[in-house]
Write an enzyme that holds these catalytic residues in place. Structure first.
Site, PDB file in Angstrom:
ATOM      1  N   HIS A   1       0.868  -1.179   0.000  1.00  0.00           N
ATOM      2  CA  HIS A   1       0.000   0.000   0.000  1.00  0.00           C
ATOM      3  C   HIS A   1       0.906   1.230   0.000  1.00  0.00           C
ATOM      4  O   HIS A   1       2.023   1.198   0.510  1.00  0.00           O
ATOM      5  CB  HIS A   1      -0.873  -0.037   1.262  1.00  0.00           C
ATOM      6  CG  HIS A   1      -1.944   1.000   1.320  1.00  0.00           C
ATOM      7  ND1 HIS A   1      -1.708   2.314   1.651  1.00  0.00           N
ATOM      8  CD2 HIS A   1      -3.283   0.904   1.114  1.00  0.00           C
ATOM      9  CE1 HIS A   1      -2.846   2.982   1.639  1.00  0.00           C
ATOM     10  NE2 HIS A   1      -3.818   2.154   1.317  1.00  0.00           N
TER      11      HIS A   1
ATOM     12  N   ASP B   1       2.805  -4.627   8.193  1.00  0.00           N
ATOM     13  CA  ASP B   1       1.555  -3.892   7.986  1.00  0.00           C
ATOM     14  C   ASP B   1       0.413  -4.908   8.035  1.00  0.00           C
ATOM     15  O   ASP B   1       0.208  -5.669   7.094  1.00  0.00           O
ATOM     16  CB  ASP B   1       1.593  -3.172   6.638  1.00  0.00           C
ATOM     17  CG  ASP B   1       0.268  -2.508   6.277  1.00  0.00           C
ATOM     18  OD1 ASP B   1      -0.700  -2.615   7.058  1.00  0.00           O
ATOM     19  OD2 ASP B   1       0.192  -1.900   5.190  1.00  0.00           O
TER      20      ASP B   1
ATOM     21  N   GLN C   1      -4.924  -5.224   6.857  1.00  0.00           N
ATOM     22  CA  GLN C   1      -5.939  -6.053   6.199  1.00  0.00           C
ATOM     23  C   GLN C   1      -6.156  -7.391   6.895  1.00  0.00           C
ATOM     24  O   GLN C   1      -7.177  -8.039   6.681  1.00  0.00           O
ATOM     25  CB  GLN C   1      -5.533  -6.305   4.743  1.00  0.00           C
ATOM     26  CG  GLN C   1      -5.549  -5.076   3.864  1.00  0.00           C
ATOM     27  CD  GLN C   1      -6.944  -4.502   3.675  1.00  0.00           C
ATOM     28  OE1 GLN C   1      -7.940  -5.218   3.699  1.00  0.00           O
ATOM     29  NE2 GLN C   1      -7.019  -3.198   3.498  1.00  0.00           N
TER      30      GLN C   1
ATOM     31  N   LYS D   1     -10.713  -0.883  10.342  1.00  0.00           N
ATOM     32  CA  LYS D   1     -10.775  -2.110   9.543  1.00  0.00           C
ATOM     33  C   LYS D   1     -11.133  -3.327  10.404  1.00  0.00           C
ATOM     34  O   LYS D   1     -11.069  -4.461   9.934  1.00  0.00           O
ATOM     35  CB  LYS D   1      -9.455  -2.338   8.812  1.00  0.00           C
ATOM     36  CG  LYS D   1      -9.151  -1.253   7.762  1.00  0.00           C
ATOM     37  CD  LYS D   1      -7.902  -1.570   6.989  1.00  0.00           C
ATOM     38  CE  LYS D   1      -7.469  -0.393   6.125  1.00  0.00           C
ATOM     39  NZ  LYS D   1      -8.377  -0.151   4.991  1.00  0.00           N
TER      40      LYS D   1
ATOM     41  N   CYS E   1      -4.607   2.619  -3.844  1.00  0.00           N
ATOM     42  CA  CYS E   1      -3.365   3.060  -3.180  1.00  0.00           C
ATOM     43  C   CYS E   1      -2.262   2.016  -3.334  1.00  0.00           C
ATOM     44  O   CYS E   1      -1.501   1.740  -2.389  1.00  0.00           O
ATOM     45  CB  CYS E   1      -3.608   3.355  -1.702  1.00  0.00           C
ATOM     46  SG  CYS E   1      -4.724   4.741  -1.414  1.00  0.00           S
TER      47      CYS E   1
END
Length: 402
Positions: free
Chosen positions: A119, A196, A199, A222, A360
């Protein structure tokens, strides 16, 4: 698990109960759980005081609720409580590491290793650090199906690689990277590791002690929570050697006319009044996820994703990116002769919420020789029964735009 009962816990579905409302954009932001909304209102109505500063009852309650969420997060990811830093979002967490760790520890002799599926939030900060320090920024390439080229990854782990910063699950392809193996190999190279998990955090169990990552970042919005709150986990010994990212109230210890000293971790990185209500509400969302169980959530999402993949694969005009992968609940695709923006706009007229654009992740889309795609993404409130409505709307939209 009865999905309809869980779905009823999200107030937005009651508002649109007569409109065949189908939300398929959870990779962007999840819908808000009733406990989240209730907690936000409760704070603002009943104990809307600042934290860590006063000893009157409602201020103490606000502080205790705020710190209770820090404890819940630490238990959720298996960290020490003081290793949990509240940010606005995943992006701020990565920027905090870039400014406070990257600028201090990286030099022109070092290399940052990221991947082509990142991202932008995990690309731009490292571009900035590279320009400021002179260090190199390199990208692990992808295979044709969108998975990471692990042979290339191993060969690129040279001794100058000081940091490996990788996404756990792609927000475009749903690719779930083998971060355990990647961390082991990076550790053998004495590289630092940032994950990261924006998600993956709401459907895959993440144990930072077992993984042995140095940093982990994710966002509350999220995981059925509010916007404006995120988490940075960092190993305590590393955080103690990092300078503040923002300066002002709360992050200080002693202040004189010309100099100041810094507060202990985590307060050192939480300058000013935080998003108190949002942090407290995040704690409710962690309880909600934990009560259902991450394995249960993930199994449901796998079933939903596979059903949609099967449907889309029947149409030879639909190009699914990375469709052969064992993926998370995200599917990106394009339809021959139809722009993704037009497709998603018409689907929106049928009250189906999809995402269009580069998500993104322009370097990733460039890999597939496109600058835009349609994306559907799922979560616990999506049902198999919705597939028929989606298929019917899909056929109508393709017919209209062809």
């Amino acid at each position: 698990m009865i999905i309809k009962d869980i779905k009823n816990q999200f107030p937005i579905f009651k508002k649109y109960k007569d409109d065949n409302f189908l939300y398929l954009d959870s990779a962007s932001t999840t819908l808000k759980h009733k406990f989240c909304i209730s907690k936000l209102n409760q704070y603002n109505e009943e104990y809307s005081a600042n934290i860590h500063r006063s000893v009157y009852p409602i201020a103490e309650k606000a502080t205790n609720e705020f710190e209770s969420t820090r404890f819940k997060v630490s238990k959720f990811i298996n960290s020490k409580k003081e290793e949990v830093i509240f940010t606005k979002n995943t992006t701020e967490g990565i920027n905090l590491v870039a400014y406070s760790w990257g600028l201090k520890n990286l030099t022109k002799n070092d290399t940052i290793l990221i991947t082509k599926m990142e991202h932008h939030s995990n690309i731009i900060p490292w571009q900035f650090v590279s320009k400021k320090t002179g260090c190199k920024l390199k990208y692990v390439p992808l295979n044709d199906d969108g998975s990471l080229d692990m042979v290339a990854y191993e060969s690129m782990l040279t001794k100058d690689v000081k940091l490996v910063s990788i996404i756990h699950q792609s927000n475009v392809l749903g690719v779930i990277n083998p971060i355990s193996d990647m961390i082991i190999k990076a550790r053998q190279n004495d590289s630092f590791i940032l994950i990261d998990a924006a998600q993956s955090i709401s459907h895959i169990k993440i144990d930072v002690q077992s993984l042995d990552c140095d940093f982990l970042v994710f966002s509350g919005h999220k995981m059925f929570g509010p916007t404006g709150v995120g988490v940075l986990y960092g190993k305590l010994n590393i955080l103690n050697n990092m300078d503040p990212f923002l300066y002002g109230g709360q992050m200080i210890d002693q202040v004189s006319d010309l100099d100041s000293t810094w507060n202990d971790i985590p307060m050192r990185f939480e300058a000013g009044t935080p998003n108190i209500a949002e942090v407290i509400a995040l704690g409710e969302c962690i309880d909600f996820i934990s009560n259902i169980g991450l394995n249960t959530i993930n199994e449901h999402l796998n079933n939903i994703t596979n059903s949609y993949l099967e449907l889309l694969s029947r149409n030879t005009d639909i190009n699914i990116y990375g469709k052969k992968l064992n993926r998370g609940p995200v599917i990106s695709f394009n339809i021959n002769g139809i722009h993704s923006y037009d497709f998603c706009q018409i689907m929106g007229q049928y009250n189906i919420s999809l995402r269009s654009g580069n998500h993104c992740a322009q370097p990733l889309l460039n890999h597939f020789n496109t600058n835009s795609s349609s994306r559907i993404s799922f979560h616990i409130y999506n049902e198999i029964d919705e597939l028929n409505f989606f298929e019917d709307s899909l056929k109508k939209t393709i017919k209209l735009l062809s």
